[in-house]
Motif scaffolding. Structure first.
Motif, PDB file in Angstrom:
ATOM      1  N   MET A  56       0.812  -1.213   0.000  1.00  0.00           N
ATOM      2  CA  MET A  56       0.000   0.000   0.000  1.00  0.00           C
ATOM      3  C   MET A  56       0.849   1.269   0.000  1.00  0.00           C
ATOM      4  SD  MET A  56      -3.121  -1.035  -0.147  1.00  0.00           S
ATOM      5  CE  MET A  56      -2.370  -2.237  -1.263  1.00  0.00           C
ATOM      6  N   SER A  57       2.146   1.141   0.319  1.00  0.00           N
ATOM      7  CA  SER A  57       3.023   2.316   0.319  1.00  0.00           C
ATOM      8  C   SER A  57       3.103   2.956  -1.058  1.00  0.00           C
ATOM      9  CB  SER A  57       4.434   1.930   0.781  1.00  0.00           C
ATOM     10  OG  SER A  57       4.417   1.380   2.078  1.00  0.00           O
ATOM     11  N   TYR A  58       2.993   2.137  -2.102  1.00  0.00           N
ATOM     12  CA  TYR A  58       3.080   2.679  -3.456  1.00  0.00           C
ATOM     13  C   TYR A  58       1.898   3.582  -3.777  1.00  0.00           C
ATOM     14  CZ  TYR A  58       6.837  -0.627  -4.287  1.00  0.00           C
ATOM     15  OH  TYR A  58       8.021  -1.306  -4.225  1.00  0.00           O
ATOM     16  N   SER A  59       0.777   3.388  -3.082  1.00  0.00           N
ATOM     17  CA  SER A  59      -0.385   4.246  -3.271  1.00  0.00           C
ATOM     18  C   SER A  59      -0.425   5.383  -2.269  1.00  0.00           C
ATOM     19  CB  SER A  59      -1.675   3.416  -3.150  1.00  0.00           C
ATOM     20  OG  SER A  59      -1.742   2.421  -4.140  1.00  0.00           O
ATOM     21  N   ALA A  60       0.143   5.162  -1.071  1.00  0.00           N
ATOM     22  CA  ALA A  60       0.085   6.173  -0.017  1.00  0.00           C
ATOM     23  C   ALA A  60       1.122   7.273  -0.205  1.00  0.00           C
ATOM     24  CB  ALA A  60       0.265   5.519   1.355  1.00  0.00           C
ATOM     25  N   PHE A 107      -5.379   6.813   4.032  1.00  0.00           N
ATOM     26  CA  PHE A 107      -6.303   5.773   4.474  1.00  0.00           C
ATOM     27  C   PHE A 107      -6.566   4.843   3.304  1.00  0.00           C
ATOM     28  CE2 PHE A 107     -10.593   4.015   4.931  1.00  0.00           C
ATOM     29  CZ  PHE A 107     -10.463   3.398   6.174  1.00  0.00           C
ATOM     30  N   SER A 108      -6.482   3.529   3.556  1.00  0.00           N
ATOM     31  CA  SER A 108      -6.670   2.524   2.511  1.00  0.00           C
ATOM     32  C   SER A 108      -7.658   1.462   2.955  1.00  0.00           C
ATOM     33  CB  SER A 108      -5.336   1.844   2.151  1.00  0.00           C
ATOM     34  OG  SER A 108      -4.354   2.775   1.774  1.00  0.00           O
ATOM     35  N   MET A 109      -8.366   0.911   1.990  1.00  0.00           N
ATOM     36  CA  MET A 109      -9.225  -0.253   2.201  1.00  0.00           C
ATOM     37  C   MET A 109      -8.779  -1.345   1.238  1.00  0.00           C
ATOM     38  SD  MET A 109     -11.502  -0.157   4.608  1.00  0.00           S
ATOM     39  CE  MET A 109     -12.590  -1.470   4.046  1.00  0.00           C
ATOM     40  N   LEU A 110      -8.488  -2.523   1.789  1.00  0.00           N
ATOM     41  CA  LEU A 110      -8.057  -3.664   0.995  1.00  0.00           C
ATOM     42  C   LEU A 110      -9.063  -4.788   1.188  1.00  0.00           C
ATOM     43  CD1 LEU A 110      -5.734  -5.145  -0.655  1.00  0.00           C
ATOM     44  CD2 LEU A 110      -4.920  -5.913   1.575  1.00  0.00           C
ATOM     45  N   PHE A 111      -9.528  -5.399   0.083  1.00  0.00           N
ATOM     46  CA  PHE A 111     -10.497  -6.478   0.214  1.00  0.00           C
ATOM     47  C   PHE A 111     -10.333  -7.467  -0.930  1.00  0.00           C
ATOM     48  CE2 PHE A 111     -12.244  -2.808  -1.928  1.00  0.00           C
ATOM     49  CZ  PHE A 111     -12.835  -3.319  -3.078  1.00  0.00           C
ATOM     50  N   ILE A 125      -6.334   0.295   6.503  1.00  0.00           N
ATOM     51  CA  ILE A 125      -4.940   0.641   6.754  1.00  0.00           C
ATOM     52  C   ILE A 125      -4.816   2.152   6.860  1.00  0.00           C
ATOM     53  CG2 ILE A 125      -2.569   0.508   5.892  1.00  0.00           C
ATOM     54  CD1 ILE A 125      -3.458  -1.962   4.277  1.00  0.00           C
ATOM     55  N   GLY A 126      -4.298   2.630   7.985  1.00  0.00           N
ATOM     56  CA  GLY A 126      -4.082   4.052   8.182  1.00  0.00           C
ATOM     57  C   GLY A 126      -2.605   4.392   8.125  1.00  0.00           C
ATOM     58  N   GLY A 127      -2.302   5.609   7.727  1.00  0.00           N
ATOM     59  CA  GLY A 127      -0.909   5.995   7.596  1.00  0.00           C
ATOM     60  C   GLY A 127      -0.652   7.433   7.981  1.00  0.00           C
ATOM     61  N   LEU A 159       2.557   2.814   7.947  1.00  0.00           N
ATOM     62  CA  LEU A 159       1.224   2.263   7.703  1.00  0.00           C
ATOM     63  C   LEU A 159       0.928   1.175   8.728  1.00  0.00           C
ATOM     64  CD1 LEU A 159       1.256   1.918   3.803  1.00  0.00           C
ATOM     65  CD2 LEU A 159       0.275   3.772   5.170  1.00  0.00           C
ATOM     66  N   GLN A 160      -0.305   1.163   9.226  1.00  0.00           N
ATOM     67  CA  GLN A 160      -0.714   0.204  10.247  1.00  0.00           C
ATOM     68  C   GLN A 160      -2.130  -0.273   9.956  1.00  0.00           C
ATOM     69  OE1 GLN A 160       1.091  -0.921  13.170  1.00  0.00           O
ATOM     70  NE2 GLN A 160      -0.591  -2.404  13.060  1.00  0.00           N
ATOM     71  N   SER A 161      -2.328  -1.602   9.985  1.00  0.00           N
ATOM     72  CA  SER A 161      -3.678  -2.131   9.818  1.00  0.00           C
ATOM     73  C   SER A 161      -4.506  -1.771  11.044  1.00  0.00           C
ATOM     74  CB  SER A 161      -3.640  -3.643   9.613  1.00  0.00           C
ATOM     75  OG  SER A 161      -3.048  -4.291  10.727  1.00  0.00           O
TER      76      SER A 161
END
Length: 317
Positions: A44-48, A145-149, A178-180, A211-213
């Motif tokens: 997710m770092s590549y998007s954050a 902020f990310s949502m993975l599903f 996932i918050g960052g 980043l932390q879930s």
């Protein structure tokens, strides 16, 4: 006929072995679930982190069945004015990751396909400090902020076949938030020649994010600390005397390079990415519209063991 107790003993022994084999649980082969969870968050770092280079990728990885990955990111940033040098940036990203895992019970193997989707929003607030004419240094505070599903339809169809599969919860209807939080430091140079009509933009940036879930499937609980150093250069100039909408029609040259550090290193098989782009720009500043310039740029991306291409549309306001 043989002794009856020998035949009875053989019968019960065979029954025990058959039941033990039938009850053997399928397990994912060569998969450390916790390590996988941390890698997912690192992905997710590549998007954050805002990064032009990671907008299109072509990846092969034998350990996960040669998965495909697609990333799309759009966003931008601006300084309010010279008198109020508040800098604001924001971005939104979508990615899709299609790995395949191998499950085994010791005697047979089964392929377990999976499709993960993620959406990310990212923002930043900074301040411009002018250090020399046309040069500014810009500290930035970032958050994401990310949502993975995973695809629930695929997971539901597989449960009947893989009901004994351990750690299935991160495959079947898996999801995680996932918050960052992070920061960045940018050195920026901007030059505009009103006579010739050329523009030069140069940015050197170092970004860090943790980043932390924050919830979701039990097996997907991870964290990552990643950072990226990148340089971006853009040159715009008129195409001779050609004019469109009463303004010069311009060509655009772009190049960028990104070096990755921390948990982000190697999570997709590479340590750096670079891009080279060529495009055109339409100037609509002479009309009463919000968009003053529109750019269409084709880019080629390359790095260690990866390559890709993208077409980007950008607007200035």
């Amino acid at each position: 006929m043989g002794k009856w107790y020998v035949r009875v003993g053989i019968y019960f022994l065979c029954t025990f072995l058959l039941n033990a084999n039938a009850q053997a649980a399928f397990q994912l082969r060569n998969v450390d679930v916790q390590k996988m969870a941390n890698s997912i968050v690192a992905l997710m770092s590549y998007s954050a982190i805002p990064d032009l280079a990671s907008s299109s990728l072509s990846i092969n990885n034998a350990q996960t069945g040669n998965p495909s990955i697609a990333m799309t990111q759009f966003g931008g940033g601006f300084t309010i004015s010279k008198t109020t040098p508040l800098y604001l940036e924001g971005a939104a990203a979508y990615s899709r990751y299609d790995p395949k895992f191998i499950a085994t019970d010791g005697t047979q193997e089964r392929s377990v396909p999976l499709k993960w989707n993620s959406g990310t929003v990212q923002g930043g607030v900074g301040w411009d400090f002018e250090i020399y004419r046309r040069w500014v240094i810009r500290p930035i505070f970032n958050f994401s902020f990310s949502m993975l599903f995973s695809d629930t339809e695929i997971g539901a169809a597989l449960i009947a076949d893989y009901k004994d599969l351990e750690n299935i919860d991160f495959l079947d209807n898996g999801n995680v938030s996932i918050g960052g939080l992070g920061s960045a430091l940018m050195l920026a140079y901007e030059f505009h020649d009103d006579v010739i009509g050329t523009d030069v933009d140069l940015q050197l940036r170092y970004s860090y994010i943790h980043l932390q879930s924050m919830g979701g499937s039990r097996s997907i609980s991870g964290h990552s600390d990643s950072s990226t150093a990148n340089v971006y250069y853009r040159f715009r100039a008129p195409m001779g005397d050609l004019r469109v909408l009463g303004e010069p029609f311009r060509y655009v040259l772009e190049t960028s390079a990104s070096q990755y550090f921390g948990d982000q290193v190697g999570v997709l098989g590479f340590h750096y990415l670079a891009t080279a782009g060529l495009g055109i720009e339409l100037d609509s500043s002479g009309y009463d519209v919000w968009v003053t310039r529109t750019r269409l740029v084709g880019r080629y991306m390359f790095g260690d063991n990866v390559s890709g291409y993208s077409v980007g549309l950008a607007c200035s306001f």
